[in-house]
Design a protein around this motif. Structure first.
Motif, PDB file in Angstrom:
ATOM      1  N   GLU A 139       0.806  -1.218   0.000  1.00  0.00           N
ATOM      2  CA  GLU A 139       0.000   0.000   0.000  1.00  0.00           C
ATOM      3  C   GLU A 139       0.843   1.275   0.000  1.00  0.00           C
ATOM      4  OE1 GLU A 139      -2.647  -0.421   3.341  1.00  0.00           O
ATOM      5  OE2 GLU A 139      -3.776  -2.023   2.365  1.00  0.00           O
ATOM      6  N   LEU A 140       1.963   1.252  -0.717  1.00  0.00           N
ATOM      7  CA  LEU A 140       2.789   2.449  -0.832  1.00  0.00           C
ATOM      8  C   LEU A 140       2.117   3.438  -1.769  1.00  0.00           C
ATOM      9  CD1 LEU A 140       4.992   0.610   0.479  1.00  0.00           C
ATOM     10  CD2 LEU A 140       6.627   1.755  -0.982  1.00  0.00           C
ATOM     11  N   SER A 141       2.333   4.708  -1.508  1.00  0.00           N
ATOM     12  CA  SER A 141       1.814   5.750  -2.394  1.00  0.00           C
ATOM     13  C   SER A 141       2.623   5.740  -3.687  1.00  0.00           C
ATOM     14  CB  SER A 141       1.931   7.119  -1.715  1.00  0.00           C
ATOM     15  OG  SER A 141       3.299   7.498  -1.638  1.00  0.00           O
ATOM     16  N   TRP A 142       2.101   6.424  -4.711  1.00  0.00           N
ATOM     17  CA  TRP A 142       2.825   6.493  -5.983  1.00  0.00           C
ATOM     18  C   TRP A 142       4.159   7.208  -5.794  1.00  0.00           C
ATOM     19  CZ3 TRP A 142       1.369   2.988  -9.003  1.00  0.00           C
ATOM     20  CH2 TRP A 142       0.032   2.619  -9.086  1.00  0.00           C
ATOM     21  N   LYS A 143       4.200   8.213  -4.942  1.00  0.00           N
ATOM     22  CA  LYS A 143       5.455   8.918  -4.645  1.00  0.00           C
ATOM     23  C   LYS A 143       6.448   7.963  -3.980  1.00  0.00           C
ATOM     24  CE  LYS A 143       8.294  12.344  -3.459  1.00  0.00           C
ATOM     25  NZ  LYS A 143       9.613  11.773  -3.479  1.00  0.00           N
ATOM     26  N   GLU A 144       5.978   7.175  -3.023  1.00  0.00           N
ATOM     27  CA  GLU A 144       6.862   6.233  -2.343  1.00  0.00           C
ATOM     28  C   GLU A 144       7.397   5.184  -3.320  1.00  0.00           C
ATOM     29  OE1 GLU A 144       5.352   5.975   2.243  1.00  0.00           O
ATOM     30  OE2 GLU A 144       4.010   5.146   0.723  1.00  0.00           O
ATOM     31  N   ILE A 145       6.540   4.708  -4.212  1.00  0.00           N
ATOM     32  CA  ILE A 145       6.986   3.726  -5.206  1.00  0.00           C
ATOM     33  C   ILE A 145       8.018   4.359  -6.130  1.00  0.00           C
ATOM     34  CG2 ILE A 145       6.275   2.268  -7.142  1.00  0.00           C
ATOM     35  CD1 ILE A 145       3.552   1.951  -5.660  1.00  0.00           C
ATOM     36  N   SER A 146       7.784   5.604  -6.502  1.00  0.00           N
ATOM     37  CA  SER A 146       8.768   6.317  -7.320  1.00  0.00           C
ATOM     38  C   SER A 146      10.107   6.398  -6.596  1.00  0.00           C
ATOM     39  CB  SER A 146       8.247   7.717  -7.646  1.00  0.00           C
ATOM     40  OG  SER A 146       9.233   8.470  -8.289  1.00  0.00           O
ATOM     41  N   ASP A 147      10.071   6.693  -5.303  1.00  0.00           N
ATOM     42  CA  ASP A 147      11.306   6.756  -4.503  1.00  0.00           C
ATOM     43  C   ASP A 147      12.011   5.405  -4.473  1.00  0.00           C
ATOM     44  OD1 ASP A 147      10.830   9.419  -3.894  1.00  0.00           O
ATOM     45  OD2 ASP A 147       9.967   8.987  -1.921  1.00  0.00           O
ATOM     46  N   VAL A 148      11.232   4.325  -4.363  1.00  0.00           N
ATOM     47  CA  VAL A 148      11.819   2.986  -4.303  1.00  0.00           C
ATOM     48  C   VAL A 148      12.484   2.625  -5.625  1.00  0.00           C
ATOM     49  CG1 VAL A 148      11.280   0.513  -4.111  1.00  0.00           C
ATOM     50  CG2 VAL A 148      10.240   2.132  -2.516  1.00  0.00           C
ATOM     51  N   LEU A 149      11.807   2.893  -6.731  1.00  0.00           N
ATOM     52  CA  LEU A 149      12.270   2.432  -8.038  1.00  0.00           C
ATOM     53  C   LEU A 149      13.300   3.337  -8.706  1.00  0.00           C
ATOM     54  CD1 LEU A 149       8.943   1.032  -9.526  1.00  0.00           C
ATOM     55  CD2 LEU A 149      10.801  -0.206  -8.405  1.00  0.00           C
ATOM     56  N   THR A 150      13.512   4.517  -8.184  1.00  0.00           N
ATOM     57  CA  THR A 150      14.504   5.411  -8.753  1.00  0.00           C
ATOM     58  C   THR A 150      15.888   4.897  -8.397  1.00  0.00           C
ATOM     59  OG1 THR A 150      13.036   7.317  -8.662  1.00  0.00           O
ATOM     60  CG2 THR A 150      15.396   7.766  -8.775  1.00  0.00           C
ATOM     61  N   ARG A 151      16.663   4.627  -9.408  1.00  0.00           N
ATOM     62  CA  ARG A 151      18.032   4.158  -9.189  1.00  0.00           C
ATOM     63  C   ARG A 151      18.898   5.350  -8.821  1.00  0.00           C
ATOM     64  NH1 ARG A 151      19.323  -1.209 -12.160  1.00  0.00           N
ATOM     65  NH2 ARG A 151      17.230  -2.065 -12.142  1.00  0.00           N
ATOM     66  N   GLU A 152      19.928   5.096  -8.043  1.00  0.00           N
ATOM     67  CA  GLU A 152      20.787   6.184  -7.580  1.00  0.00           C
ATOM     68  C   GLU A 152      21.401   6.956  -8.734  1.00  0.00           C
ATOM     69  OE1 GLU A 152      23.511   5.188  -4.478  1.00  0.00           O
ATOM     70  OE2 GLU A 152      22.024   3.935  -3.493  1.00  0.00           O
ATOM     71  N   GLU A 153      21.766   6.248  -9.811  1.00  0.00           N
ATOM     72  CA  GLU A 153      22.415   6.928 -10.927  1.00  0.00           C
ATOM     73  C   GLU A 153      21.422   7.476 -11.945  1.00  0.00           C
ATOM     74  OE1 GLU A 153      21.702   2.702 -12.042  1.00  0.00           O
ATOM     75  OE2 GLU A 153      22.606   3.610 -10.297  1.00  0.00           O
ATOM     76  N   GLY A 154      20.141   7.195 -11.767  1.00  0.00           N
ATOM     77  CA  GLY A 154      19.164   7.575 -12.774  1.00  0.00           C
ATOM     78  C   GLY A 154      18.268   8.714 -12.363  1.00  0.00           C
ATOM     79  N   ALA A 155      17.476   9.143 -13.322  1.00  0.00           N
ATOM     80  CA  ALA A 155      16.496  10.188 -13.073  1.00  0.00           C
ATOM     81  C   ALA A 155      15.316   9.589 -12.311  1.00  0.00           C
ATOM     82  CB  ALA A 155      16.029  10.776 -14.402  1.00  0.00           C
ATOM     83  N   ASP A 190       8.714   8.802 -12.818  1.00  0.00           N
ATOM     84  CA  ASP A 190       7.524   9.640 -12.743  1.00  0.00           C
ATOM     85  C   ASP A 190       6.347   8.868 -12.140  1.00  0.00           C
ATOM     86  OD1 ASP A 190       6.000  12.092 -13.481  1.00  0.00           O
ATOM     87  OD2 ASP A 190       4.949  10.658 -14.763  1.00  0.00           O
ATOM     88  N   ALA A 191       5.744   9.432 -11.099  1.00  0.00           N
ATOM     89  CA  ALA A 191       4.624   8.784 -10.415  1.00  0.00           C
ATOM     90  C   ALA A 191       3.428   8.585 -11.350  1.00  0.00           C
ATOM     91  CB  ALA A 191       4.216   9.585  -9.189  1.00  0.00           C
ATOM     92  N   ASN A 192       3.160   9.549 -12.236  1.00  0.00           N
ATOM     93  CA  ASN A 192       2.043   9.414 -13.180  1.00  0.00           C
ATOM     94  C   ASN A 192       2.284   8.262 -14.154  1.00  0.00           C
ATOM     95  OD1 ASN A 192       0.465  11.506 -12.139  1.00  0.00           O
ATOM     96  ND2 ASN A 192       1.601  13.026 -13.308  1.00  0.00           N
ATOM     97  N   ALA A 193       3.520   8.117 -14.591  1.00  0.00           N
ATOM     98  CA  ALA A 193       3.854   7.006 -15.484  1.00  0.00           C
ATOM     99  C   ALA A 193       3.676   5.675 -14.760  1.00  0.00           C
ATOM    100  CB  ALA A 193       5.286   7.152 -15.995  1.00  0.00           C
ATOM    101  N   LEU A 194       4.013   5.646 -13.475  1.00  0.00           N
ATOM    102  CA  LEU A 194       3.819   4.425 -12.686  1.00  0.00           C
ATOM    103  C   LEU A 194       2.340   4.071 -12.575  1.00  0.00           C
ATOM    104  CD1 LEU A 194       6.382   4.917  -9.785  1.00  0.00           C
ATOM    105  CD2 LEU A 194       6.472   3.193 -11.596  1.00  0.00           C
ATOM    106  N   MET A 195       1.486   5.083 -12.381  1.00  0.00           N
ATOM    107  CA  MET A 195       0.041   4.829 -12.295  1.00  0.00           C
ATOM    108  C   MET A 195      -0.482   4.211 -13.584  1.00  0.00           C
ATOM    109  SD  MET A 195      -1.716   7.930 -10.118  1.00  0.00           S
ATOM    110  CE  MET A 195      -1.012   9.287 -11.044  1.00  0.00           C
ATOM    111  N   LYS A 196      -0.074   4.770 -14.721  1.00  0.00           N
ATOM    112  CA  LYS A 196      -0.528   4.239 -16.011  1.00  0.00           C
ATOM    113  C   LYS A 196       0.004   2.831 -16.239  1.00  0.00           C
ATOM    114  CE  LYS A 196      -1.255   8.680 -17.994  1.00  0.00           C
ATOM    115  NZ  LYS A 196      -1.029   9.679 -18.920  1.00  0.00           N
ATOM    116  N   ARG A 197       1.257   2.614 -15.882  1.00  0.00           N
ATOM    117  CA  ARG A 197       1.850   1.277 -16.009  1.00  0.00           C
ATOM    118  C   ARG A 197       1.095   0.284 -15.134  1.00  0.00           C
ATOM    119  NH1 ARG A 197       8.218   0.010 -14.862  1.00  0.00           N
ATOM    120  NH2 ARG A 197       8.108  -2.244 -15.112  1.00  0.00           N
ATOM    121  N   PHE A 198       0.732   0.707 -13.937  1.00  0.00           N
ATOM    122  CA  PHE A 198      -0.010  -0.151 -13.018  1.00  0.00           C
ATOM    123  C   PHE A 198      -1.385  -0.500 -13.588  1.00  0.00           C
ATOM    124  CE2 PHE A 198      -2.971  -0.761  -9.500  1.00  0.00           C
ATOM    125  CZ  PHE A 198      -2.345  -1.792  -8.810  1.00  0.00           C
TER     126      PHE A 198
END
Length: 195
Positions: free
Chosen positions: A151-167, A170-178
């Motif tokens: 039950e993580l928020s889209w922002k939290e999921i974005s934080d989890v999936l963002t790689r240290e070396e990467g940009a 986007d939370a909106n892109a995650l919602m559409k992908r979901f």
């Protein structure tokens, strides 16, 4: 605890950090989030020994790294980011060739007790979903588990999936992908008579 357990764990960890009690904060975090992280790792890695290795690695990383937590994200998203990184590390072929296991320390011992207690309860549920999840990419499965199970928020999921070396992801892109993933899973489940 009477409210939302994840929020209460979050507050307890932050309060312990504010007091300078790193061991208390780490213990609270491992006890409070350990079962959820283990479920996540089992889902993503699809292999009990590898999930156990990643879980031990997660507990050790949490124990060592919590003092450096900068509060740029929630404790929960930071914890799942650690778990995601540990899962990636375990899947790494070089790490698998080494085949090392963590030595048992305080964090590993605590992690093992949580892993053992939850193993039986999770087995039945895991088997039912394994067949469908095998067809998902690790990233899609992570998205599914973090959003539905944890039950993580889209922002939290974005934080989890963002790689240290990467940009940032986007939370909106995650919602559409979901949404696409959810529709695909419904079709797969209907095709197999699971709905």
């Amino acid at each position: 605890m009477t409210g939302h357990p994840a929020k209460e764990v979050e507050l307890a960890v932050l309060e312990a950090l504010d007091r300078g009690d790193l061991n208390g904060a780490a213990t609270t975090a491992i006890r409070g989030y350990g079962a959820a992280v283990l479920t996540y790792l089992r889902s993503v890695l699809r292999d009990e020994p590898r999930a156990g290795d990643a879980f031990s690695q997660w507990a050790e990383c949490l124990w060592r790294g919590l003092g450096g937590f900068r509060r740029e994200a929630s404790v929960r998203s930071w914890i799942f980011r650690l778990a995601w990184n540990c899962a990636l590390h375990v899947r790494d072929e070089a790490w698998n060739r080494k085949g090392r296991r963590f030595e048992t320390g305080d964090a590993s011992a605590l992690a093992e007790s949580i892993r053992t207690r939850t193993a039986v309860a999770m087995e039945g549920r895991r088997r039912a979903l394994d067949e469908l999840r095998r067809e998902l990419s690790h990233e899609d499965e992570t998205l599914l588990v973090l959003r539905i199970d944890q039950e993580l928020s889209w922002k939290e999921i974005s934080d989890v999936l963002t790689r240290e070396e990467g940009a940032a992801v986007d939370a909106n892109a995650l919602m559409k992908r979901f949404e696409r993933l959810r529709d695909r899973l419904r079709r797969m489940a209907a095709k197999r008579g699971l709905l």
